[in-house]
Enzyme design. Structure first.
Site, PDB file in Angstrom:
ATOM      1  N   CYS A 134       0.822  -1.214   0.000  1.00  0.00           N
ATOM      2  CA  CYS A 134       0.000   0.000   0.000  1.00  0.00           C
ATOM      3  C   CYS A 134       0.853   1.260   0.000  1.00  0.00           C
ATOM      4  O   CYS A 134       0.510   2.262  -0.638  1.00  0.00           O
ATOM      5  CB  CYS A 134      -0.931  -0.006   1.204  1.00  0.00           C
ATOM      6  SG  CYS A 134      -0.079  -0.144   2.798  1.00  0.00           S
ATOM      7  N   HIS A 164      -1.775   1.647   7.234  1.00  0.00           N
ATOM      8  CA  HIS A 164      -2.118   1.553   5.814  1.00  0.00           C
ATOM      9  C   HIS A 164      -1.768   2.859   5.110  1.00  0.00           C
ATOM     10  O   HIS A 164      -2.149   3.943   5.573  1.00  0.00           O
ATOM     11  CB  HIS A 164      -3.616   1.266   5.682  1.00  0.00           C
ATOM     12  CG  HIS A 164      -4.067   0.890   4.310  1.00  0.00           C
ATOM     13  ND1 HIS A 164      -3.410  -0.019   3.509  1.00  0.00           N
ATOM     14  CD2 HIS A 164      -5.145   1.309   3.575  1.00  0.00           C
ATOM     15  CE1 HIS A 164      -4.059  -0.154   2.358  1.00  0.00           C
ATOM     16  NE2 HIS A 164      -5.104   0.644   2.376  1.00  0.00           N
ATOM     17  N   ASN A 204      -7.929   4.600  -2.139  1.00  0.00           N
ATOM     18  CA  ASN A 204      -7.350   3.374  -1.616  1.00  0.00           C
ATOM     19  C   ASN A 204      -6.683   2.592  -2.749  1.00  0.00           C
ATOM     20  O   ASN A 204      -6.659   3.040  -3.902  1.00  0.00           O
ATOM     21  CB  ASN A 204      -8.447   2.542  -0.937  1.00  0.00           C
ATOM     22  CG  ASN A 204      -7.900   1.544   0.068  1.00  0.00           C
ATOM     23  OD1 ASN A 204      -6.693   1.420   0.254  1.00  0.00           O
ATOM     24  ND2 ASN A 204      -8.790   0.813   0.714  1.00  0.00           N
TER      25      ASN A 204
END
Length: 316
Positions: A132, A268, A285
């Site tokens: 990520c 994240h 995202n």
């Protein structure tokens, strides 16, 4: 006679009880079968099927709890419906940890900003790899590089997350095992950034191939924003997207709306792309376009999920 009546009554109650539970189990399994068909899941054994069915049932309880805690958002079964907590943890690759900084926020000083159009509503998917941090760093680099060169309506060149996975090996950044965006910008201060076309994403740790990237751009270092200062982060957002870290532990089943209840362990890496200036920020995202609001999530503007606690941007 009384005993006979009691036995009959108890038998009727037990029959109703078991009928109810059989019906409930059948409904759950029917829902699980629909999930399997919708997301084209397959399991190699009865044991695996039963294990995933139990995970599915557990996730239904988590969804109900999230909907209770977040009345402005909606959570529901999606592609992660058979994932365990351990499975989801593999997607959470930010390694910065908790900051414990107090939030600073003055709502009247926020200017609306929106850069979400730059990617033409396409959202990448990191797969089962804790990369990520590379998607966050790359999205902000390619957006700000485009803006610097006068492209304010769309990104012209997409860059390679795989290069960052393969080539950055530091104390905090280890490819699919997680990392931080600041390491990416330090690396790109000394090495060219290869295009996604020349160095495509594989979603696994590979061998560094810098020879592919001799013609790519660099950055001039980075600017780290004051931790916990929402106004500073959203002021910087007026110049372009911002690489941020969040607590996404409870994000798996988000589908829409504004999340207002979250934990505070940064785990994240994501991209801050938009704020309405008063109620929410929008986060891009890296779990694909089928997740959330076309791959995005909205958070309450007052540092929900810690989005202002670890924010950075590359300099050009």
């Amino acid at each position: 006679m009384k005993t006979l009546v009691l036995v009959v009554a108890v038998s009727a109650v037990l029959a109703a009880y078991y009928a109810y539970n059989v019906s409930e189990d059948q409904m759950l399994e029917s829902g699980f079968q629909t999930f399997i068909n919708t997301y084209e899941k397959s399991y190699g054994s009865v044991e695996e099927y039963n294990f995933r069915f139990e995970a599915y049932k557990s996730n239904l309880n988590k969804i109900a709890e999230e909907n209770r805690k977040n009345p402005q958002a909606h959570f529901a079964i999606n592609q992660f419906g058979d994932f365990t907590d351990a499975d989801m943890k593999k997607l959470l690759g930010y390694r910065g940890g908790k900051t414990n900084q107090p939030t600073k926020f003055t709502p009247t000083d926020v200017t609306p900003a929106d850069w979400s159009h730059l990617w033409k509503n396409t959202v990448k998917n990191q797969g089962i790899c804790g990369s990520c941090w590379t998607f966050s760093a790359t999205a902000v680099f390619e957006a700000r590089h485009a803006i610097k060169n006068g492209y304010t309506t769309e990104i012209k060149t997409f860059y390679s997350e795989q290069e960052l996975i393969d080539c950055i090996k530091t104390k905090d950044s280890q490819g699919c095992n997680g990392g931080i965006a600041t390491d990416a910008y330090e690396f790109l201060n000394h090495h060219q950034f290869c295009s996604q076309e020349l160095y495509p994403y594989q979603g696994i740790d590979g061998t560094c191939q810098l020879d592919k990237c001799a013609a790519g751009p660099n950055d001039d270092g980075r600017t780290d924003l004051p931790s916990g200062d929402v106004n500073a982060v959203l002021t910087e957002l007026t110049n372009g997207p911002v690489a941020v870290a969040v607590d996404a532990t409870r994000w798996a089943f988000y589908t829409s709306g504004i999340v207002t209840d979250c934990d505070n362990e940064l785990n994240h890496g994501v991209t801050l792309t938009k704020t309405d200036g008063s109620n929410f920020v929008q986060i891009r995202n890296s779990w694909g376009p089928a997740w959330g609001e076309s791959g995005n999530i909205r958070l309450g503007i007052n540092n929900v999920c810690g989005f202002a606690d670890s924010a950075t941007v590359p300099k050009f």
